[in-house]
Design a protein around this motif. Structure first.
Motif, mmCIF file in Angstrom:
data_model
loop_
_atom_site.group_PDB
_atom_site.id
_atom_site.type_symbol
_atom_site.label_atom_id
_atom_site.label_comp_id
_atom_site.label_asym_id
_atom_site.label_seq_id
_atom_site.Cartn_x
_atom_site.Cartn_y
_atom_site.Cartn_z
ATOM 1 N N PRO A 62 11.361 9.606 1.539
ATOM 2 C CA PRO A 62 9.937 9.399 1.231
ATOM 3 C C PRO A 62 8.986 10.310 2.021
ATOM 4 C CG PRO A 62 11.061 7.296 1.371
ATOM 5 C CD PRO A 62 12.049 8.334 1.842
ATOM 6 N N MET A 121 17.137 6.352 16.229
ATOM 7 C CA MET A 121 15.773 6.397 15.666
ATOM 8 C C MET A 121 14.793 5.656 16.560
ATOM 9 S SD MET A 121 16.455 5.553 11.740
ATOM 10 C CE MET A 121 17.250 6.721 10.675
ATOM 11 N N GLY A 139 12.103 9.167 12.834
ATOM 12 C CA GLY A 139 13.118 8.728 11.853
ATOM 13 C C GLY A 139 14.211 9.767 11.673
ATOM 14 N N HIS A 141 22.929 6.988 5.035
ATOM 15 C CA HIS A 141 22.194 7.547 6.170
ATOM 16 C C HIS A 141 21.710 8.980 5.905
ATOM 17 C CE1 HIS A 141 25.075 4.683 8.532
ATOM 18 N NE2 HIS A 141 24.114 4.026 7.918
ATOM 19 N N ASN A 190 25.868 5.746 13.842
ATOM 20 C CA ASN A 190 24.963 4.931 13.026
ATOM 21 C C ASN A 190 23.545 5.154 13.546
ATOM 22 O OD1 ASN A 190 27.149 4.064 11.688
ATOM 23 N ND2 ASN A 190 26.744 1.891 11.941
ATOM 24 N N PRO A 191 22.589 5.261 12.655
ATOM 25 C CA PRO A 191 21.324 5.881 13.076
ATOM 26 C C PRO A 191 20.301 5.015 13.809
ATOM 27 C CG PRO A 191 21.309 5.461 10.704
ATOM 28 C CD PRO A 191 22.673 5.073 11.201
ATOM 29 N N THR A 192 20.342 3.698 13.660
ATOM 30 C CA THR A 192 19.158 2.910 14.014
ATOM 31 C C THR A 192 18.749 3.032 15.487
ATOM 32 O OG1 THR A 192 19.657 1.403 12.238
ATOM 33 C CG2 THR A 192 18.118 0.608 13.874
ATOM 34 N N ALA A 236 6.472 7.326 9.659
ATOM 35 C CA ALA A 236 7.642 6.507 10.035
ATOM 36 C C ALA A 236 8.065 5.786 8.766
ATOM 37 C CB ALA A 236 7.274 5.527 11.141
ATOM 38 N N MET A 237 8.576 6.514 7.830
ATOM 39 C CA MET A 237 8.806 5.953 6.488
ATOM 40 C C MET A 237 10.158 6.375 5.911
ATOM 41 S SD MET A 237 5.675 8.230 4.918
ATOM 42 C CE MET A 237 6.081 8.178 3.179
ATOM 43 N N GLY A 238 11.192 6.357 6.756
ATOM 44 C CA GLY A 238 12.518 6.708 6.270
ATOM 45 C C GLY A 238 12.726 8.221 6.285
ATOM 46 N N CYS A 295 0.859 -1.189 0.000
ATOM 47 C CA CYS A 295 0.000 0.000 0.000
ATOM 48 C C CYS A 295 0.897 1.241 0.000
ATOM 49 C CB CYS A 295 -0.886 -0.020 1.248
ATOM 50 S SG CYS A 295 -1.976 1.391 1.338
ATOM 51 N N VAL A 296 0.831 2.008 -1.070
ATOM 52 C CA VAL A 296 1.693 3.184 -1.206
ATOM 53 C C VAL A 296 0.899 4.446 -0.903
ATOM 54 C CG1 VAL A 296 3.141 4.517 -2.786
ATOM 55 C CG2 VAL A 296 3.061 2.020 -2.969
ATOM 56 N N VAL A 297 1.369 5.212 0.064
ATOM 57 C CA VAL A 297 0.687 6.470 0.393
ATOM 58 C C VAL A 297 1.182 7.547 -0.571
ATOM 59 C CG1 VAL A 297 0.308 8.212 2.160
ATOM 60 C CG2 VAL A 297 0.519 5.800 2.807
#
Ligand code: FAD
Length: 428
Positions: A96, A375, A359, A326, A370-372, A91-93, A59-61
């Motif tokens: 985007p 986030m 994000g 990143h 490093n981001p994870t 919450a999509m990167g 499903c693409v918003v």
């Protein structure tokens, strides 16, 4: 801002993310904890009904539909989804959601969002592969088991000129039999990218060498006005555009990145530091020490299979990667007045009632981390803030039930989750 990283919930989430991959391999995976949540129905509605959580695949918003500064629906490739009184969390990167916001909330109508895409950061990096004879380390010789030995170290650094951060990730490898059990060997490497190839390991076993892989990472200067991300239609007319006819609203954007003096200085410091650290590892503290370090050289743009070991350090063109990783900072969080941030300290887009962000787009600047994990911490902090507001609203609502002067219309109805159930989950 302070985040409470020692909280049980954070440990639980990190544990969930990290421990899902079985024998000898721990990598992050979001799908597993999410499916687990769905199956065990740990979320439920305010009334205690089950299964409010839906997973809709493919499903693409495309756009956020809004009325009077409030998001009311999502336009998707599967039709419109009404939001009711929900809070919408992007919450999509990084790029985007920036594209989605640029397409949905034009700055001509939402002046507080004019900063979206005017800031852009990412990480640039150098990679250096070096080796040293194993017998250089007398103590180590006793401990070597004969099988693969792997170690990793993180060295933080700061540019003396701009005070910008960088770090060196050093991984060390020793493998007497690189072709035996290669799958297991690859699993044990701390990172997929900074790992020696079979050719590099094979050419280092006779006599046995320890291979050091240094990945050195620094961040783009966030104050560089030449770096931006915008809709194709808003690109300055004198700029050369690649593929600006794309009408797909999920990728009708253009990015420009240009290094400035701050970035170049930082990158020089990063490379100098990497070679200095390697010299220390080679136990040659003085310039006239005969150093046993050797470096991997490859004419063929960073090839790990075709190259050779040489005494001289490789030239800059061989170690600096022409890629950015990143991406971040396009919709930074803050309370700064002179350059207003698109997102306020509650993670909410300014001038929009119910749209929140999490994000890497939130980073005010790049740092070098490093981001994870950061986030994850930010997402949990956002959840905590929403729950606190929900709790306060609920208390107010309960206190107000006998007051007939107060309008108890839809405003206080919260969709989606049950605070008590969430609280219970947070202690797992
Ligand atoms: C090769 C590689 C190695 C990495 N290594 C590391 C590492 O070692 N350490 C580290 O900390 N980080 C690392 N990262 C970065 C890290 O993976 C990302 O920063 C992180 O995954 C971002 O998480 P996120 O949830 O914000 O976004 P993402 O993981 O990108 O998730 C965004 C989701 O939104 C969906 N989406 C986007 N647009 C739409 C739309 N219009 N409609 C519907 N859905 C949409 C996407 O399909 C995706 O599922 C690495 C990244 C890569 C690519």
């Amino acid at each position: 801002m302070t985040f409470f990283l020692d909280r049980p919930l954070i440990s639980q989430v990190i544990y969930d993310l990290m421990c899902r991959c079985g024998r000898d391999l721990q990598k992050t995976s979001v799908a597993d904890p999410l499916l687990n949540l769905l199956l065990t129905k740990k979320l439920c509605t305010q009334e205690g009904e089950q299964a409010p959580l839906e997973i809709n695949i493919s499903c693409v918003v495309k756009k956020i539909v809004h009325e009077d500064g409030k998001a009311v629906a999502l336009e998707t490739n599967k039709g419109n989804v009404k939001l009711g009184n929900a809070k919408l969390i992007l919450a999509m990167g990084v790029l985007p959601p920036t594209t989605l916001m640029l397409n949905s909330f034009p700055s001509s109508s939402f002046s507080q969002l004019a900063g979206i895409g005017t800031r852009y950061t990412a990480h640039f990096r150098s990679s250096v592969l070096a080796r040293l004879p194993r017998n250089l380390y007398h103590d180590l010789k006793k401990k070597i088991s004969g099988k693969i030995e792997v170690a990793a170290m993180h060295i933080p650094g700061l540019s003396p000129h701009s005070k910008r951060q960088f770090h060196i990730q050093i991984s060390a490898f020793l493998d007497d039999t690189p072709l035996v059990d290669i799958q297991n060997t690859l699993h044990q490497f701390p990172d997929v990218l900074p790992a020696p190839s079979i050719e590099q390991l094979s050419s280092s076993k006779d006599p046995p060498h320890i291979i050091f892989f240094c990945k050195t990472i620094g961040g783009l200067d966030h104050t560089n006005k030449n770096n931006w991300f915008c809709l194709n239609s808003d690109v300055p007319s004198n700029d050369e555009i690649i593929n600006n006819n794309n009408t797909d609203v999920t990728c009708n954007t253009t990015m420009q990145v240009v290094l400035n003096d701050t970035d170049r200085q930082l990158w020089d410091t990063m490379d100098e530091s990497t070679f200095a650290v390697l010299k220390r590892l080679a136990l040659c503290d003085h310039p006239d020490d005969s150093c046993q370090l050797e470096f991997w050289h490859s004419e063929d743009s960073h090839s790990s299979t075709q190259g050779r070991w040489l005494k001289d350090p490789p030239p800059t063109s061989q170690i600096r990667r022409r890629v950015l990783v990143h991406p971040a900072s396009t919709m930074w969080i803050g309370d700064d007045d002179h350059e207003p941030s698109p997102v306020d300290l509650d993670y909410r887009f300014r001038g929009v009632e119910n749209v929140y962000l999490t994000g890497g787009a939130l980073w005010p600047t790049a740092g070098s981390w490093n981001p994870t994990c950061t986030m994850t911490a930010l997402a949990i902090n956002l959840a905590d803030k929403l729950l606190t507001n929900f709790d306060n609203n609920n208390n107010n609502n309960n206190n107000d039930t006998n007051n007939t002067d107060i309008d108890n219309s839809n405003d206080n109805v919260q969709p989606g989750y049950n605070y008590e159930v969430m609280n219970k989950y947070s202690h797992l």
